[in-house]
Structure formats: C-alpha cells, structure tokens
Design an enzyme around this catalytic site. Structure first.
Site, short mmCIF file in Angstrom:
data_model
loop_
_atom_site.label_atom_id
_atom_site.label_comp_id
_atom_site.label_asym_id
_atom_site.label_seq_id
_atom_site.Cartn_x
_atom_site.Cartn_y
_atom_site.Cartn_z
N ASP A 46 0.83 -1.21 0.00
CA ASP A 46 0.00 0.00 0.00
C ASP A 46 0.86 1.26 0.00
OD1 ASP A 46 -2.37 1.35 -0.06
OD2 ASP A 46 -2.88 1.03 2.04
N HIS B 62 2.64 3.38 -8.93
CA HIS B 62 2.44 1.96 -9.24
C HIS B 62 3.64 1.43 -10.04
CE1 HIS B 62 -1.49 2.31 -7.58
NE2 HIS B 62 -2.02 2.99 -8.58
N LEU C 7 10.69 -20.63 -4.47
CA LEU C 7 9.71 -19.69 -3.91
C LEU C 7 8.39 -19.81 -4.67
CD1 LEU C 7 9.13 -17.14 -2.07
CD2 LEU C 7 9.73 -15.78 -4.08
C1 IPE Z 1 -5.56 -2.82 -0.50
O1 IPE Z 1 -5.21 -1.48 -0.57
C2 IPE Z 1 -5.42 -3.45 -1.85
C3 IPE Z 1 -4.06 -3.55 -2.38
C4 IPE Z 1 -2.96 -3.18 -1.79
C5 IPE Z 1 -3.97 -4.12 -3.69
P1 IPE Z 1 -6.31 -0.32 -0.73
O2 IPE Z 1 -5.54 0.95 -0.77
O3 IPE Z 1 -7.18 -0.60 -1.90
O4 IPE Z 1 -7.16 -0.48 0.59
P2 IPE Z 1 -8.06 0.57 1.39
O5 IPE Z 1 -9.10 1.06 0.45
O6 IPE Z 1 -7.16 1.67 1.83
O7 IPE Z 1 -8.61 -0.21 2.53
C1 IPE Z 2 -1.51 0.20 -3.42
O1 IPE Z 2 -1.31 1.56 -3.43
C2 IPE Z 2 -1.73 -0.37 -4.79
C3 IPE Z 2 -3.11 -0.74 -5.09
C4 IPE Z 2 -4.10 -0.69 -4.26
C5 IPE Z 2 -3.38 -1.22 -6.42
P1 IPE Z 2 -2.52 2.59 -3.47
O2 IPE Z 2 -2.85 2.91 -4.89
O3 IPE Z 2 -3.66 2.11 -2.64
O4 IPE Z 2 -1.86 3.84 -2.81
P2 IPE Z 2 -2.53 4.86 -1.79
O5 IPE Z 2 -3.08 4.06 -0.64
O6 IPE Z 2 -3.62 5.58 -2.53
O7 IPE Z 2 -1.41 5.76 -1.38
MG MG Z 3 -4.13 2.31 -0.69
#
Ligand code: IPE
Ligand code: IPE
Ligand code: MG
Length: 248
Positions: free
Chosen positions: A23, A40, A134
C-alpha cells in the site's frame, strides 16, 4: 555495518509464508508531484526487490496483494494502468523466475480480467510451474470474503464433501486450485501506515503475526523485509497454548 539481511541468515525459519498488502503507491507519487500511476510503476520495482530477497530470508511462499476486487472502483485510467503493469510484470518476470526457481501463481477472480491479462497470467503460470525455491502468489481481483463464499458454494454443490469437512478440507476449497494453494500465513505485512486487512486472506490469517510499517510500498526494499522477518522471528506464537517458557 552488518545488514539485517545477514543477521537473519543464521537464524532461518524455513519456508515461511509472508503476505504483503503493498500500500501507499498513490501517496508516494502525489507527495512527489507525480501522477498516482508513477507510484504503481515504481512499486513494481519494489516487488522485484522483495521477491529476490525472499529465499535467503527463509520465505517459501510470498502472497502479494496487487489488485483487490474493490479496486475496480477506481477511475478507469488508473485501473487500466494497473492492468497494463500487471501484464508487463508477468511477461518480464518469467525469465527471472526460471533462473531463480520461482513459481508464479495468481489467486482471485479471473472472469473479469481482459483476455490479454489472462493470457499473460496463464503463460507465466505454465512457464514457471516447476519452480521449487519460492511460490510467488499474486492476488488479482481478489476478495477474501468472495473466496470464502465460493468455497461454501462449492461445498453446497457437492454435499458429499460435508462428510469430510474440517478446517483443512475447507482450506483446500478456498484455494482456487491445488496449484495456487498455500499454507496459512505466518507473517502479514502492510506498508504505508494503514492498519487493516482490506479483505485480504481473512481465513488464512487466523494466526498470522501482523507487521505494520510507515514505509510507502515504492520505497520498500530487502532490508525492510528482513526487519519484518526478524521482528516476526522474535515473537512468541502460542496458537492458544502457552509460551515455551511458561510451559516448561
Ligand atoms: C488494498 O489497498 C489493496 C491492495 C494493496 C492491492 P487499498 O488501498 O485498496 O485499501 P483501502 O481502500 O485503503 O482499505
Ligand atoms: C496500493 O497503493 C496499490 C493498489 C491498491 C493497487 P494505493 O494505490 O492504494 O496507494 P494509496 O493508498 O492511494 O497511497
Ligand atoms: Mg491504498
């Protein structure tokens, strides 16, 4: 200076299952004045670093949350960019995986993915099927609640399964296939300071140890993984019993 990577080498706990909620990509990018998609893209490099670090840390299964079923709610430009990155990752990872004994498999729904993404996934899974070092599981269009519901539906379609139903057999039903199945999670890591599961591996994390870090995913590296594993190895997992010290 001795790195934490070296520290851990002498204290291997073989074949850990580590799961990571990767995240913070968007916040990492926005704080640099970049579009979220740039986060990303850089996040994919963190995946490569993490996968490479796993074997020497005693990690035998790594499950990465790449795209949740709720992530479809994001703007289509971001969803499309994520899908494109996943496709590129699958294609690029095959050579590295073959070299390093990594077996790639994907968990989650497949029926909503484009044929080109699906094709890249199936090609990577087929090509790396013999990897022994792995098991890299990537969660795409994944929802733990959906996975549990699907298992319940499978069970109701074949009532003879009720006879042999127990936690072990239900775990098998939750796995999409024997190919993607994995032991319960030992260590769950979430980056970016958030402290929630966001519908990830609810059943498999029953006794997982949790490790939260403020590091944003694009900055995550081998030393961060080593710190998390070191921290995990120092914990006393009791599984409802008594600690080794108290029991002796
Ligand atoms: C969880 O992260 C999903 C992934 C890391 C792929 P999100 O950013 O989507 O989760 P919430 O919305 O903050 O709970
Ligand atoms: C995690 O990073 C990746 C996915 C959920 C695909 P985020 O895109 O959720 O990044 P934040 O939480 O908005 O910073
Ligand atoms: Mg996120």
């Amino acid at each position: 200076m001795q790195s934490s990577l070296q520290l851990i080498k002498n204290d291997l706990s073989p074949k850990l299952h580590v799961a990571i909620i990767m995240d913070g990509n968007g916040r990492w990018a926005v704080s640099r004045g970049l579009p979220r998609i740039a986060g990303h893209r850089v996040g994919a490099e963190a995946v490569r670093r993490t996968v490479t670090a796993c074997p020497s840390l005693g990690v035998g299964t790594l499950t990465l949350y790449a795209f949740s079923s709720d992530n479809w709610r994001r703007p289509s430009a971001e969803v499309n960019a994520l899908m494109r990155l996943l496709k590129i990752f699958m294609r690029k990872e095959i050579a590295n995986s073959l070299k390093n004994g990594v077996r790639i498999s994907v968990i989650g729904r497949r029926d909503r993915l484009s044929s080109s993404v699906l094709n890249a996934i199936e090609t990577a899974e087929r090509a790396t099927i013999n990897g022994q070092t792995l098991h890299l599981r990537i969660a795409i269009d994944y929802s733990a609640r959906e996975a549990i519901l699907r298992a319940a539906k499978r069970l109701s379609e074949n009532p003879s399964n009720y006879q042999s139903l127990n936690q072990g057999t239900f775990s098998q039903l939750i796995s999409d296939s024997a190919q993607t199945s994995a032991p319960d999670v030992d260590l769950l890591i979430r980056t970016s300071g958030e402290q929630r599961l966001s519908d990830f591996l609810l059943w498999e994390c029953a006794y997982a140890e949790f490790f939260f870090t403020n590091r944003m995913w694009p900055d995550f590296d081998a030393n961060d993984l080593a710190s998390a594993v070191n921290n995990f190895l120092a914990r006393d997992r009791r599984f409802g019993g008594l600690s080794k010290v108290a029991a002796s």
